[in-house]
Scaffold this motif. Structure first.
Motif, mmCIF file in Angstrom:
data_model
loop_
_atom_site.group_PDB
_atom_site.id
_atom_site.type_symbol
_atom_site.label_atom_id
_atom_site.label_comp_id
_atom_site.label_asym_id
_atom_site.label_seq_id
_atom_site.Cartn_x
_atom_site.Cartn_y
_atom_site.Cartn_z
ATOM 1 N N ALA A 350 0.849 -1.189 0.000
ATOM 2 C CA ALA A 350 0.000 0.000 0.000
ATOM 3 C C ALA A 350 0.881 1.234 0.000
ATOM 4 C CB ALA A 350 -0.936 0.009 1.205
ATOM 5 N N PHE A 351 0.477 2.227 -0.791
ATOM 6 C CA PHE A 351 1.104 3.537 -0.763
ATOM 7 C C PHE A 351 0.208 4.459 0.052
ATOM 8 C CE2 PHE A 351 2.918 2.485 -5.186
ATOM 9 C CZ PHE A 351 4.078 1.964 -4.626
ATOM 10 N N CYS A 352 0.799 5.163 0.996
ATOM 11 C CA CYS A 352 0.055 6.097 1.840
ATOM 12 C C CYS A 352 0.753 7.444 1.792
ATOM 13 C CB CYS A 352 -0.014 5.575 3.273
ATOM 14 S SG CYS A 352 -0.971 6.613 4.410
ATOM 15 N N GLY A 353 -0.023 8.512 1.701
ATOM 16 C CA GLY A 353 0.553 9.847 1.634
ATOM 17 C C GLY A 353 -0.324 10.861 2.328
ATOM 18 N N PRO A 354 0.115 12.103 2.396
ATOM 19 C CA PRO A 354 -0.644 13.132 3.104
ATOM 20 C C PRO A 354 -1.925 13.506 2.377
ATOM 21 C CG PRO A 354 1.241 14.098 1.994
ATOM 22 C CD PRO A 354 1.376 12.611 1.843
#
Length: 402
Positions: A350-354
């Motif tokens: 999973a890619f998680c960002g602001p």
């Protein structure tokens, strides 16, 4: 190709695959959403055919789903209404002179929807599917809805669990689920589904619906259609629906990576190492972090800022705890399959960002799946705990080792 902002209420059809690139699976339900949209417009498929195929699978597996443990899995099926809407969608698709204009991308597509998104009451009356603004928006675009879907599926333990795995089970082309507590991300990751949790406020206001499908492209197309169907957005957003060209599409992308946990199985370490090598081949720059960041979002924000990261990489597998996909309120996340363990358990990244970094995360996942399509095209057989739904997926292909 850089993603373009969508206009009107119709995602661009240029994001769909060419007809020549679409194969011939054994069953109608094995087509992905984007492929269904192409075939509906070419006249090779009808919305009624897709709806009948989905209804047949729902009826076939409904008793198995209801009989699993104490989870009270349930699927509400209004077959007559679904078939009526399918025939109306076929009329829209075949009528170039329809006063509403060209049929939207979701016209004729069968979607599942979580009960938590539509269970509302008005003036003390029991809720109805039509009372939901989200349902009204989907109906306006000609979509066919099967649901509400209700039930928790381990791992995950939330009432959106059944919605999260419905596309992998070929019960529908894609599904929508509540994201207030990441209710669908862990079940999606545990069953090799691709899911998008958008930033707070981008799709339907405070309670943002997440989209789940068999590929990030399909999930992004549904999200783009929802977001552009007249919703007021908090900020200009670009919703990518196609992968970028070139052999290094992730060039200059900076991804934060933490060491694997000691509690993770060795197979997860091997899959993670292979995934990191694949990202590097695509041009991504992996930034090693000394340890897992402090409790999000505060610790994550400092890492992203200090290391100038585009996103954080987190892992999940069927044997991992839910904390492997941390809940970061308001932040977007994209999960997608990258392999499986020797026991057959799905392993997702999973890619998680602001907040408002949705386009960047979705684009990176699109680029990866375009270069390594075998992970989402050849998902392992679906299991719900110890229950294996026979013949749920297409004939299994050998999962690649590199």
């Amino acid at each position: 190709m850089d993603p373009r902002p969508l206009t009107g209420n119709r995602p661009p059809l240029c994001g769909l695959p060419s007809r020549s690139s679409i194969g011939c699976p054994n069953r109608i339900v094995d087509y992905q959403l984007a492929e269904m949209a192409v075939l509906l417009r070419s006249g090779e498929l009808t919305a009624e055919q897709l709806t009948i195929a989905s209804l047949a699978r729902l009826y076939r597996f409904e008793e198995s789903l209801k009989g699993y443990g104490d989870n009270s899995l349930s699927v509400h099926i209004d077959a007559q209404q679904a078939l009526t809407r399918a025939r109306l969608a076929d009329q829209w698709l075949s009528n170039a002179d329809d006063p509403r204009g060209p049929a939207p991308l979701l016209c004729g597509i069968v979607l599942g929807i979580s009960e938590s998104l539509v269970a509302v009451a008005r003036n003390g009356r029991p809720w109805k599917l039509e009372d939901s603004p989200l349902v009204a928006r989907l109906y306006d675009q000609g979509a066919i809805l099967l649901g509400p879907l209700r039930g928790s599926i381990c791992p995950g333990g939330t009432q959106s669990g059944l919605s999260a795995i419905a596309p992998v089970a070929r019960l529908c082309a894609a599904a929508l689920a509540q994201t207030a507590d990441d209710a669908f991300m862990m079940p999606s990751a545990a069953h090799a589904a691709s899911g998008i949790k958008p930033s707070l406020g981008l799709a339907m206001g405070w309670d943002v619906p997440g989209t789940v499908a068999r590929s990030v492209r399909d999930a992004a197309l549904v999200l783009a259609a929802l977001s552009e169907a007249g919703a007021a957005q908090t900020a200009p957003v670009r919703w990518p629906v196609t992968a970028r060209s070139g052999y290094r599409p992730l060039l200059s992308t900076r991804i934060g990576v933490t060491p694997p946990r000691a509690a993770d199985a060795p197979q997860s370490w091997q899959v993670l190492e292979r995934f990191r090598e694949q990202l590097a081949r695509l041009g991504a720059r992996l930034i090693e972090l000394p340890d897992a960041p402090p409790c999000p979002p505060r610790g994550w924000e400092s890492n992203l800022r200090d290391q100038r990261l585009d996103c954080m990489l987190v892992m999940s597998s069927a044997s991992s705890g839910p904390d492997r996909l941390p809940h970061v309120p308001g932040w977007p996340m994209v999960t997608f399959p990258i392999g499986q363990s020797s026991s057959g358990a799905s392993i997702n990244a999973a890619f998680c960002g602001p907040h408002l970094s949705d386009a960047r995360l979705i684009q990176a996942a699109l680029d990866f799946q375009a270069c390594y399509p075998h992970y989402h095209d050849s998902a392992p057989p679906l299991r719900i705990g110890s229950l294996r739904l026979a013949n749920v997926t297409a004939p299994k292909k050998a999962w690649p080792t590199n």
